[in-house]
Design a protein around this motif. Structure first.
Motif, short mmCIF file in Angstrom:
data_model
loop_
_atom_site.label_atom_id
_atom_site.label_comp_id
_atom_site.label_asym_id
_atom_site.label_seq_id
_atom_site.Cartn_x
_atom_site.Cartn_y
_atom_site.Cartn_z
N ALA A 663 0.87 -1.52 -0.11
CA ALA A 663 0.07 0.24 0.21
C ALA A 663 0.50 1.61 -0.44
O ALA A 663 0.68 1.79 -0.56
CB ALA A 663 -1.09 0.07 1.33
N LEU A 664 2.37 1.38 0.76
CA LEU A 664 3.20 2.60 1.09
C LEU A 664 3.65 2.47 -0.24
O LEU A 664 3.69 3.51 -1.04
CB LEU A 664 3.96 1.73 1.98
N ARG A 665 4.14 1.68 -1.33
CA ARG A 665 4.66 1.14 -2.12
C ARG A 665 3.95 2.23 -3.36
O ARG A 665 4.32 2.86 -4.13
CB ARG A 665 5.24 0.49 -2.48
N ARG A 666 2.27 1.94 -3.99
CA ARG A 666 1.63 2.31 -4.76
C ARG A 666 1.56 3.60 -4.29
O ARG A 666 1.21 4.16 -4.93
CB ARG A 666 0.37 1.25 -4.46
N ASN A 667 0.76 4.05 -3.42
CA ASN A 667 1.47 5.35 -2.81
C ASN A 667 2.37 6.63 -2.91
O ASN A 667 2.04 7.56 -3.65
CB ASN A 667 1.04 5.89 -1.00
N ARG A 668 3.02 5.96 -2.95
CA ARG A 668 4.88 6.28 -3.15
C ARG A 668 5.08 6.98 -4.84
O ARG A 668 5.24 7.13 -5.30
CB ARG A 668 5.58 5.98 -2.07
N ILE A 669 4.75 6.01 -5.39
CA ILE A 669 4.50 5.71 -6.79
C ILE A 669 3.55 6.62 -7.18
O ILE A 669 3.69 7.55 -8.03
CB ILE A 669 4.48 3.71 -7.19
N ALA A 670 2.79 6.68 -6.91
CA ALA A 670 1.50 7.23 -7.50
C ALA A 670 2.17 9.24 -6.89
O ALA A 670 1.73 9.10 -7.86
CB ALA A 670 0.06 7.42 -5.94
N LEU A 671 2.54 8.81 -5.78
CA LEU A 671 3.57 10.66 -5.69
C LEU A 671 4.07 10.99 -6.70
O LEU A 671 4.12 12.08 -7.48
CB LEU A 671 3.27 10.79 -4.39
N LEU A 672 5.42 10.08 -7.26
CA LEU A 672 5.98 10.13 -8.26
C LEU A 672 5.83 10.33 -9.33
O LEU A 672 6.40 10.95 -10.51
CB LEU A 672 6.92 9.05 -7.66
N ALA A 673 4.18 9.15 -9.52
CA ALA A 673 4.02 9.59 -11.20
C ALA A 673 3.90 11.20 -11.56
O ALA A 673 2.94 11.87 -12.17
CB ALA A 673 2.42 8.45 -11.11
N ALA A 674 2.53 11.88 -10.73
CA ALA A 674 1.97 12.99 -10.34
C ALA A 674 3.26 13.82 -10.16
O ALA A 674 2.77 14.85 -11.60
CB ALA A 674 1.20 13.68 -9.56
N LEU A 675 3.89 13.90 -9.46
CA LEU A 675 5.37 14.66 -9.98
C LEU A 675 5.52 14.27 -10.97
O LEU A 675 6.15 15.72 -12.36
CB LEU A 675 6.97 14.66 -8.64
N HIS A 676 5.87 13.69 -12.38
CA HIS A 676 6.65 13.41 -13.23
C HIS A 676 5.54 14.05 -14.59
O HIS A 676 6.32 14.01 -15.06
CB HIS A 676 7.42 12.02 -12.96
#
Length: 689
Positions: A663-676
């Motif tokens: 869950a943490l991994r998917r959330n952090r990836i979502a944050l990076l995806a938004a930034l990217h």
């Protein structure tokens, strides 16, 4: 100090091609210079001379002999040259034999990379006079001559038959033979003023002797400026200003050895014609310089440059006036005949003119271009019907007598005929602007109709020629597709037109029906992007900036340009290096975790202070930055995003993205995806070096 002498090399020929003379002279000088450098012969000033009948170079202070050179041959490594008892190995003995010395005579070379046996010897310099013939022959053989010729029974080839050769080193002649001619010390003066041979005592007297006795200004640059000065003074005396085209001035300089400029007149009645055919005749056929008044209007005078100082200049002047009169009379006749038929009345005749065997007639092309030009005009908010009419009439002047005689005036004469018929001024201007830009740095169409027509014409040609597989390769580009592609891109970019070139290419391909197979538009688009790459490299844009923008494949060239400018500015910011590296890291993480990102970032699942801080700052910037991107203000948007550097650096320093907690991994990836995703609105910054 080593003894030096001056050197004169002159090759006398029949009249050399005037448009190539300067290039040949410069290439000859460069070849001699390179040959001397290859043999380590340093020298003083090198000057080249060029007239219609000669190529020459004079070098100052050339050494009489090459300097002695120390030659060093590296042999086996010391570890392999001797055994444990210090006796030479077979490798050392063999190396010594090859150097014709004993092992004891070999030296040792020790560097940080290792130690070796070396043989050092002195190579005595060769007499310079022995090297000169081969250097000259090599320089002449390498001249950029598209087509060489033979004469007599010689097998040797040169641009023109050779009649005399001078190889003078100090006061001595170098004994050599080139192109069947033995070298001597006699040059030739002007063909008429001083045809007899002239004795050269030493190289230094070459140019002064030719000028004072031979009636030859041998220095190309000096002769050119002398001609310019004469033209300017004669034009001033005649009450006008001469229009001096540099290419024409170079050509005239290459046609004469003893320039004498004369003023000539033509009948004022010819000024009722469009000036361009008159100017084209004067420049192209007669090599005359035309005169204009203070308002830029053509005057009934011309200046010719003779290659002889006549004792009766009035006869020379009358002869030139007599030659030009029938040419101007022909132009007047063509103009009068052409006006008897309107452009519209010529449209159907375009069906008899072939555009390309597989692509139909010029009429077919005009119909396709009209549809595309109307579409472009509509997108630009211009008059669609006017653009379509302009496209239908655009090639009609190709059928006129005037353009048949002066092909370089296509488009321009169309404008004159349209004005004479009373057609709308913008339509008339567009008929000339369709061919813009004609060459690098040329002006662009100023009218909306002209821009629409120029773009439609170029894109139609690109798609059609690509469709039949005639893609440019190497130096071959018979349909000038590279120029068409770059011209279309320049119009869209530099005129800030909001056009999608990919969509226009697909529209053009659709007009060809089955001739244009699927994928043609994409192939042309990629071809245009390569031209765009060269465009930006010439403008000083770094390759990585171009690649970063190209990765997003923007299809609107003006938008592409805005991104390029913005990324170039961003690249120089202090935050750029860190953020480019972060974007590269984010891209790799997203690829590694493909499909794992949460739909949206869950703020309550952000546990680490660094990820919460990054999320907060990103959320605060998102709307503002998105609005800037939507408005095309990429520079301001990237500057605002640069403020995230500290938060991004701290995030990567303290947060484990690929944690075992799904869950943490998917959330952090979502944050990076938004930034990217936000950074990628401009370009793929990970490609910045």
């Amino acid at each position: 100090m080593a003894e030096t002498r001056d050197l004169l090399v002159e090759i006398g020929t029949e009249e050399l091609p005037p448009k190539a003379l300067r290039r040949l002279a410069e290439a000859f000088a460069d070849g001699v210079r390179a040959g001397l450098a290859k043999h380590d012969l340093r020298h003083g000033e090198l000057r080249y001379y060029a007239t219609p009948r000669r190529l020459a170079v004079v070098l100052r202070a050339l050494p009489v002999t090459q300097g002695d050179r120390v030659v060093e041959r590296r042999g086996p490594a010391l570890s392999a040259a001797f055994d444990d008892e210090g006796n030479p190995s077979k490798a050392a003995l063999g190396f010594a034999r090859s150097c014709n010395v004993t092992v004891d005579a070999l030296e040792r070379l020790e560097t940080e990379q290792g130690a070796w046996l070396v043989c050092r010897s002195v190579q005595r310099g060769v007499a310079t006079r022995e090297l000169i013939p081969a250097i000259v022959e090599s320089a002449l053989s390498a001249l950029p001559v598209p087509k060489r010729m033979r004469w007599g029974e010689l097998r040797a080839e040169f641009v023109r038959p050779v009649h005399w050769l001078v190889l003078l080193f100090g006061d001595e002649v170098i004994d050599a033979e080139l192109y069947g001619v033995r070298a001597g010390r006699e040059t030739r003066g002007h063909r008429y003023h001083h045809p007899a041979p002239m004795y050269l005592a030493e190289p230094a007297v070459y140019a002064p002797l030719l000028e004072t006795e031979g009636h030859v200004l041998a220095d190309f640059a000096a002769r050119k400026e002398a001609i310019r000065g004469q033209i300017v003074e004669i034009a001033r005396t005649a009450g006008g200003a001469a229009v001096i085209d540099e290419a024409l001035l170079d050509e005239v300089t290459a046609l004469v050895e003893w320039p004498v400029a004369l003023l000539g007149d033509f009948e004022a009645r010819f000024l009722a014609l469009p000036p361009e055919p008159l100017i084209s005749t004067m420049k192209g056929n007669q090599k005359y310089f035309h005169l204009i008044d203070a308002t830029g209007k053509l005057l009934p005078h011309f200046i010719t440059v003779c290659n002889i100082d006549s004792r009766d200049p009035a006869q020379v002047r009358a002869g030139n006036e007599r030659v030009i009169r029938p040419r101007f009379s022909d132009a007047a006749f063509f103009w009068e005949q052409d006006l008897r038929q309107t452009l519209e009345q010529r449209v159907d005749t375009l069906k008899t003119v072939l555009f390309q065997a597989k692509l139909g007639s010029v009429y077919d092309k005009s119909q396709r271009t009209a549809a595309l030009a109307g579409e472009i005009a509509a997108q630009l908010g211009a008059d669609r019907a006017l653009a379509e009419q302009a496209a239908r009439l655009a090639k009609c002047d190709l059928l006129t007598n005037m353009v048949s005689e002066f092909p370089e005036l296509q488009g321009l004469m169309g404008r004159y005929y349209a004005v004479a018929e009373g057609l709308p001024a913008e339509l008339a201007e567009a008929l000339d602007e369709q061919y813009l830009p004609r060459q690098a740095g040329d002006r662009l169409p100023a009218t909306a109709t002209g821009r629409a027509l120029a773009l439609a014409d170029k894109l139609d040609t690109l798609v059609g020629i690509f469709a039949i597989g005639q893609v440019p390769s190497g130096d071959k580009d018979p349909y000038a597709l590279r120029r068409a592609a770059l011209g279309a891109l320049r119009i869209i970019i530099e005129c800030a037109l909001p056009l999608d070139v990919e969509a226009l290419l697909k529209r053009a391909a659709h007009s060809y029906g089955g001739v244009a197979a699927a994928g043609v538009a994409d192939a042309v688009f990629d071809f245009m992007m390569e031209r765009l790459r060269a465009y930006y490299l010439d403008a000083g844009i770094r390759p990585d900036v171009f690649e970063a923008v190209l990765a997003n494949r923007p299809t609107r060239p003006h938008d592409f340009d805005l991104r390029i400018r913005a990324v170039a500015v961003f690249r120089d910011l202090p935050e750029a290096e860190s953020l480019a590296a972060a974007n590269k890291r984010i891209r790799n993480l997203l690829k590694q975790a493909e499909g794992e990102a949460a739909a949206v970032v869950q703020a309550d699942q952000l546990l680490e202070p660094a990820e919460r801080a990054l999320h907060q700052q990103l959320s605060a910037l998102r709307d503002e930055v998105s609005a800037l991107f939507d408005a095309g203000d990429y520079t301001a948007a990237l500057r605002r995003l640069a403020s995230l550097r500290v938060a991004v650096d701290v995030f990567f320093d303290t947060v484990m993205v690929m944690t075992d907690d799904a869950a943490l991994r998917r959330n952090r990836i979502a944050l990076l995806a938004a930034l990217h995703g936000l950074f990628s609105r401009a370009a793929d910054l990970s490609r910045l070096q």
